[in-house]
Design a protein around this motif. Structure first.
Motif, short mmCIF file in Angstrom:
data_model
loop_
_atom_site.label_atom_id
_atom_site.label_comp_id
_atom_site.label_asym_id
_atom_site.label_seq_id
_atom_site.Cartn_x
_atom_site.Cartn_y
_atom_site.Cartn_z
N ALA A 131 0.82 -1.21 0.00
CA ALA A 131 0.00 0.00 0.00
C ALA A 131 0.85 1.26 0.00
O ALA A 131 0.34 2.36 -0.12
CB ALA A 131 -0.92 0.02 1.22
N GLY A 132 2.17 1.11 0.11
CA GLY A 132 3.08 2.26 0.13
C GLY A 132 3.09 2.96 -1.23
O GLY A 132 2.32 2.69 -2.13
N THR A 133 4.00 3.91 -1.36
CA THR A 133 4.11 4.70 -2.58
C THR A 133 4.53 3.80 -3.75
O THR A 133 5.53 3.09 -3.65
CB THR A 133 5.17 5.80 -2.40
OG1 THR A 133 4.86 6.52 -1.21
CG2 THR A 133 5.20 6.72 -3.60
N PRO A 134 3.78 3.83 -4.84
CA PRO A 134 4.15 3.00 -5.98
C PRO A 134 5.41 3.56 -6.64
O PRO A 134 5.71 4.75 -6.55
CB PRO A 134 2.95 3.09 -6.92
CG PRO A 134 2.24 4.33 -6.53
CD PRO A 134 2.53 4.54 -5.06
N ALA A 135 6.14 2.68 -7.29
CA ALA A 135 7.37 3.10 -7.97
C ALA A 135 7.03 4.08 -9.10
O ALA A 135 5.98 4.00 -9.73
CB ALA A 135 8.09 1.88 -8.53
N LEU A 136 7.97 5.04 -9.35
CA LEU A 136 7.75 6.03 -10.41
C LEU A 136 8.08 5.42 -11.78
O LEU A 136 9.01 4.63 -11.90
CB LEU A 136 8.66 7.25 -10.18
CG LEU A 136 8.40 8.05 -8.90
CD1 LEU A 136 9.45 9.13 -8.75
CD2 LEU A 136 7.02 8.63 -8.88
N THR A 137 7.29 5.81 -12.73
CA THR A 137 7.60 5.40 -14.10
C THR A 137 8.80 6.22 -14.57
O THR A 137 9.10 7.28 -13.99
CB THR A 137 6.39 5.64 -15.03
OG1 THR A 137 6.12 7.04 -15.07
CG2 THR A 137 5.16 4.88 -14.55
#
Length: 151
Positions: A131-137
């Protein structure tokens, strides 16, 4: 409502039924109390969830009489219990002894609870990480670098 009140009063004033028959009671009050104490620790082999002191089963009566017979013969409490266990096995004890052969019986619930607690903690951590911050594209990362002025 009146019936419910009567039932409640009966439940609150009732005492546990003892299956000991009057012809089983020993004349010596101290010896009878010892017999009751021993009988309260022995499982009825028919009912299995009651002590022989509480059971009406014929086998429980026979065991109660045997306990009293051994006490009258001069056996100590431990000797009487050991005699019954030798004859019927440790299953007859309402509280089994702790030993190598009964370790799983005593420790099993603790082990299951420990595994459950570990599983809950791991699951909570996993959910928290997911649920944490998703990885940046790569496009988002390039845009962020441009905003921060990093090349």
């Amino acid at each position: 409502m009146r019936v419910l009140t009567i039932l409640l009063c009966l439940l609150l004033t009732g005492t546990p039924a003892r299956a000991v028959q009057p012809d089983e009671v020993l004349p010596d009050a101290a010896l009878e109390q010892r017999a009751r104490d021993i009988s309260a620790e022995l499982r009825c082999l028919v009912c299995q969830n009651e002590s022989i002191d509480d059971s009406d089963a014929p086998l429980a009566r026979d065991l109660r009489l045997l306990v009293r017979e051994r006490l009258v013969a001069g056996d100590g409490d431990r000797e009487v219990t050991d005699f019954i266990v030798a004859r019927y096995g440790e299953f007859v004890l309402l509280r089994p002894v702790f030993g190598l052969h009964t370790a799983l019986l005593w420790l099993g619930p603790v082990i299951v609870l420990a595994f459950g607690a570990v599983a809950l903690v791991r699951g909570a951590r996993r959910r928290r990480q997911e649920a944490g911050t998703p990885a940046l594209t790569p496009e988002e990362k390039a845009r962020l670098d441009a905003i921060l002025g990093q090349d």
